[in-house]
Design an enzyme around this catalytic site. Structure first.
Site, PDB file in Angstrom:
ATOM      1  N   LYS A 278       0.845  -1.216   0.000  1.00 41.21           N
ATOM      2  CA  LYS A 278       0.000   0.000   0.000  1.00 41.21           C
ATOM      3  C   LYS A 278       0.874   1.257   0.000  1.00 41.21           C
ATOM      4  CE  LYS A 278      -2.013  -1.115   3.919  1.00 41.21           C
ATOM      5  NZ  LYS A 278      -1.308  -2.375   4.223  1.00 41.21           N
TER       6      LYS A 278
ATOM      7  N   ARG B 240      -9.792   0.798   8.664  1.00 42.85           N
ATOM      8  CA  ARG B 240      -9.235  -0.496   9.067  1.00 42.85           C
ATOM      9  C   ARG B 240     -10.303  -1.431   9.615  1.00 42.85           C
ATOM     10  NH1 ARG B 240      -3.581   0.190   8.565  1.00 42.85           N
ATOM     11  NH2 ARG B 240      -2.539  -1.445   9.716  1.00 42.85           N
TER      12      ARG B 240
ATOM     13  N   ARG C 209      11.814  -5.718   4.795  1.00 40.71           N
ATOM     14  CA  ARG C 209      11.622  -4.255   4.730  1.00 40.71           C
ATOM     15  C   ARG C 209      12.598  -3.517   5.654  1.00 40.71           C
ATOM     16  NH1 ARG C 209       5.823  -1.947   5.413  1.00 40.71           N
ATOM     17  NH2 ARG C 209       5.835  -3.281   7.242  1.00 40.71           N
TER      18      ARG C 209
ATOM     19  N   ARG D 200      11.375  -1.579  11.157  1.00 37.68           N
ATOM     20  CA  ARG D 200      10.263  -1.076  11.970  1.00 37.68           C
ATOM     21  C   ARG D 200      10.082  -1.968  13.197  1.00 37.68           C
ATOM     22  NH1 ARG D 200       5.111   0.152   8.171  1.00 37.68           N
ATOM     23  NH2 ARG D 200       4.062  -1.091   9.743  1.00 37.68           N
TER      24      ARG D 200
HETATM   25  P1  AP5 Z   1       4.888  -1.580   1.877  1.00 43.70           P
HETATM   26  O1  AP5 Z   1       4.558  -0.776   0.673  1.00 43.70           O
HETATM   27  O2  AP5 Z   1       5.584  -0.905   3.008  1.00 43.70           O
HETATM   28  O3  AP5 Z   1       3.582  -2.366   2.379  1.00 43.70           O
HETATM   29  P2  AP5 Z   1       2.305  -1.845   3.168  1.00 43.70           P
HETATM   30  O4  AP5 Z   1       1.118  -2.500   2.563  1.00 43.70           O
HETATM   31  O5  AP5 Z   1       2.299  -0.359   3.244  1.00 43.70           O
HETATM   32  O6  AP5 Z   1       2.598  -2.533   4.571  1.00 43.70           O
HETATM   33  P3  AP5 Z   1       2.549  -1.990   6.054  1.00 43.70           P
HETATM   34  O7  AP5 Z   1       3.220  -3.039   6.869  1.00 43.70           O
HETATM   35  O8  AP5 Z   1       3.069  -0.591   6.172  1.00 43.70           O
HETATM   36  O9  AP5 Z   1       1.030  -1.982   6.309  1.00 43.70           O
HETATM   37  P4  AP5 Z   1       0.352  -2.055   7.671  1.00 43.70           P
HETATM   38  O10 AP5 Z   1      -1.036  -1.861   7.264  1.00 43.70           O
HETATM   39  O11 AP5 Z   1       0.628  -3.228   8.521  1.00 43.70           O
HETATM   40  O12 AP5 Z   1       1.061  -0.886   8.484  1.00 43.70           O
HETATM   41  P5  AP5 Z   1       0.584   0.564   8.904  1.00 43.70           P
HETATM   42  O13 AP5 Z   1       1.785   1.406   8.901  1.00 43.70           O
HETATM   43  O14 AP5 Z   1      -0.596   0.990   8.165  1.00 43.70           O
HETATM   44  O15 AP5 Z   1       5.752  -2.841   1.380  1.00 43.70           O
HETATM   45  C1  AP5 Z   1       6.277  -3.754   2.296  1.00 43.70           C
HETATM   46  C2  AP5 Z   1       7.671  -4.212   1.828  1.00 43.70           C
HETATM   47  O16 AP5 Z   1       7.539  -4.935   0.598  1.00 43.70           O
HETATM   48  C3  AP5 Z   1       8.623  -3.060   1.529  1.00 43.70           C
HETATM   49  O17 AP5 Z   1       9.928  -3.447   1.873  1.00 43.70           O
HETATM   50  C4  AP5 Z   1       8.536  -2.874   0.006  1.00 43.70           C
HETATM   51  O18 AP5 Z   1       9.750  -2.394  -0.539  1.00 43.70           O
HETATM   52  C5  AP5 Z   1       8.239  -4.289  -0.452  1.00 43.70           C
HETATM   53  N1  AP5 Z   1       7.367  -4.353  -1.619  1.00 43.70           N
HETATM   54  C6  AP5 Z   1       6.305  -3.581  -1.885  1.00 43.70           C
HETATM   55  N2  AP5 Z   1       5.722  -3.945  -3.037  1.00 43.70           N
HETATM   56  C7  AP5 Z   1       6.452  -4.999  -3.508  1.00 43.70           C
HETATM   57  C8  AP5 Z   1       6.355  -5.817  -4.669  1.00 43.70           C
HETATM   58  N3  AP5 Z   1       5.395  -5.632  -5.581  1.00 43.70           N
HETATM   59  N4  AP5 Z   1       7.267  -6.795  -4.845  1.00 43.70           N
HETATM   60  C9  AP5 Z   1       8.258  -6.998  -3.922  1.00 43.70           C
HETATM   61  N5  AP5 Z   1       8.411  -6.241  -2.812  1.00 43.70           N
HETATM   62  C10 AP5 Z   1       7.506  -5.260  -2.600  1.00 43.70           C
HETATM   63  O19 AP5 Z   1       0.102   0.311  10.413  1.00 43.70           O
HETATM   64  C11 AP5 Z   1       0.984   0.036  11.463  1.00 43.70           C
HETATM   65  C12 AP5 Z   1       0.219  -0.022  12.780  1.00 43.70           C
HETATM   66  O20 AP5 Z   1      -0.360   1.272  13.029  1.00 43.70           O
HETATM   67  C13 AP5 Z   1      -0.957  -0.983  12.795  1.00 43.70           C
HETATM   68  O21 AP5 Z   1      -0.557  -2.284  13.156  1.00 43.70           O
HETATM   69  C14 AP5 Z   1      -1.840  -0.346  13.851  1.00 43.70           C
HETATM   70  O22 AP5 Z   1      -1.383  -0.637  15.145  1.00 43.70           O
HETATM   71  C15 AP5 Z   1      -1.664   1.144  13.606  1.00 43.70           C
HETATM   72  N6  AP5 Z   1      -2.652   1.691  12.671  1.00 43.70           N
HETATM   73  C16 AP5 Z   1      -2.412   2.183  11.419  1.00 43.70           C
HETATM   74  N7  AP5 Z   1      -3.550   2.592  10.863  1.00 43.70           N
HETATM   75  C17 AP5 Z   1      -4.536   2.363  11.737  1.00 43.70           C
HETATM   76  C18 AP5 Z   1      -5.943   2.561  11.704  1.00 43.70           C
HETATM   77  N8  AP5 Z   1      -6.549   3.077  10.614  1.00 43.70           N
HETATM   78  N9  AP5 Z   1      -6.665   2.195  12.780  1.00 43.70           N
HETATM   79  C19 AP5 Z   1      -6.057   1.682  13.873  1.00 43.70           C
HETATM   80  N10 AP5 Z   1      -4.735   1.441  13.964  1.00 43.70           N
HETATM   81  C20 AP5 Z   1      -3.975   1.798  12.900  1.00 43.70           C
END
Ligand code: AP5
Length: 285
Positions: free
Chosen positions: A13, A88, A127, A162
């Protein structure tokens, strides 16, 4: 455009949001990034969010909704936005719907990035993020090149993992995703906003599929000549024929004996070519 990117942790994402930012010039609004920044700055919001984040659970809805309401009110979000990691759960999805109704800014599309479980774990374990500029890399699929320098420090990127990318927290984040976030697929399908793409491919290919799903044209290529547009083969044949003719002409010019420049002929002589006078046979001596 107003877009929501849905997908499990590690689905890409954040990576694809960056591509959309570059293409559309609208901001990426990542609740994960906003919360991490609040934690890093030690704000009250960060203090309250920290524990849930470290455990891989969702942060309280009221905190996240307050943050989103404020961010969507910012000037740069009026032209459109990409929501990454929000909503979410169903409560957040309903709240977003109400908020966007008030702002008269309905969503244009919700894209679900589908990636299988093993690949998600592989991507998350590789990552790494630059501690200074925040750029995301992957040790397995997209490591920084040897010559890459951080735009903030001018030195090589300082890569960090992270804190919630450890094995136990990742398993919990994936479980929470299946339980709370996956139901949003049906929520948005019922509103005819959902587009699902297979995001298990390299980053460029996923971008191509994403842009196609959103009806975004990719960068324009130079337009070929009119004839080539009609029939590329015929145009290529024409070029070859033209080159061949030029070559033959040059060769015949080289081979032809040099002639003395002809005297200017009078109009009449040109009109009536002089009859050839038969030569008398030579007398034998
Ligand atoms: P990346 O693009 O970073 O993936 P992502 O989908 O953004 O993954 P996240 O882990 O950031 O999502 P998440 O939803 O768990 O975390 P968030 O920060 O929102 O890609 C991942 C890796 O793969 C990278 O190394 C990239 O280079 C690689 N990659 C990408 N595309 C690729 C491809 N096509 N091929 C190969 N490699 C590839 O949330 C973190 C925490 O915050 C949550 O756990 C929660 O506690 C809190 N939080 C966030 N939002 C909310 C909410 N709305 N409500 C409540 N809590 C929340």
């Amino acid at each position: 455009m107003r877009i929501v990117l849905l997908g499990a942790p590690g689905a890409g994402k954040g990576t694809q949001s960056q591509r959309l930012v570059e293409r559309l010039g609208i901001p990426q609004i990542s609740t994960g990034d906003l919360l991490r920044s609040a934690v890093a700055r030690g704000t009250e919001l960060g203090r309250q969010a920290r524990e849930a984040m470290e455990g891989g659970r969702l942060v309280d809805d009221s905190l996240v909704l307050g943050m989103i309401r404020e961010r969507l009110g910012d000037r740069d979000a009026r032209r459109g936005f990409i929501l990454d990691g929000f909503p979410r759960n169903l409560a957040q999805a309903h709240a977003l719907e109400r908020l966007l109704e008030q702002l008269r800014q309905p969503l244009d599309a919700v894209v679900q990035l589908e990636v299988d479980y093993r690949e998600l774990v592989r991507r998350i374990s590789g990552r790494r993020t630059c501690a200074d500029c925040g750029r995301v890399f992957n040790l397995l699929t997209s490591p920084p090149s040897a010559s890459a320098l951080c735009p903030k420090t001018g030195a090589p990127h300082r890569l960090v993992q992270r804190p919630d990318d450890n094995e136990a927290t990742v398993a919990e984040r994936l479980r929470v995703y299946d339980e709370k976030t996956r139901p949003l697929v049906d929520f948005y399908r019922a509103r005819s906003l959902l587009r699902v793409i297979d995001a298990q491919a390299d980053v460029d290919e996923v971008t191509r599929r994403l842009f196609q799903a959103l009806g975004i044209r990719t960068a324009r290529r130079a337009r070929p000549a009119k004839a080539a547009r009609r029939s590329p083969r015929a145009a290529a044949r024409k070029v070859v024929a033209r080159k061949g003719a030029a070559r033959r002409k040059a060769a015949s010019r080289r081979a032809a004996p040099r002639r003395k420049p002809a005297r200017a002929a009078s109009r009449t002589s040109r009109a009536k070519p002089r009859a050839r006078v038969p030569q008398r046979p030579r007398r034998k001596r």
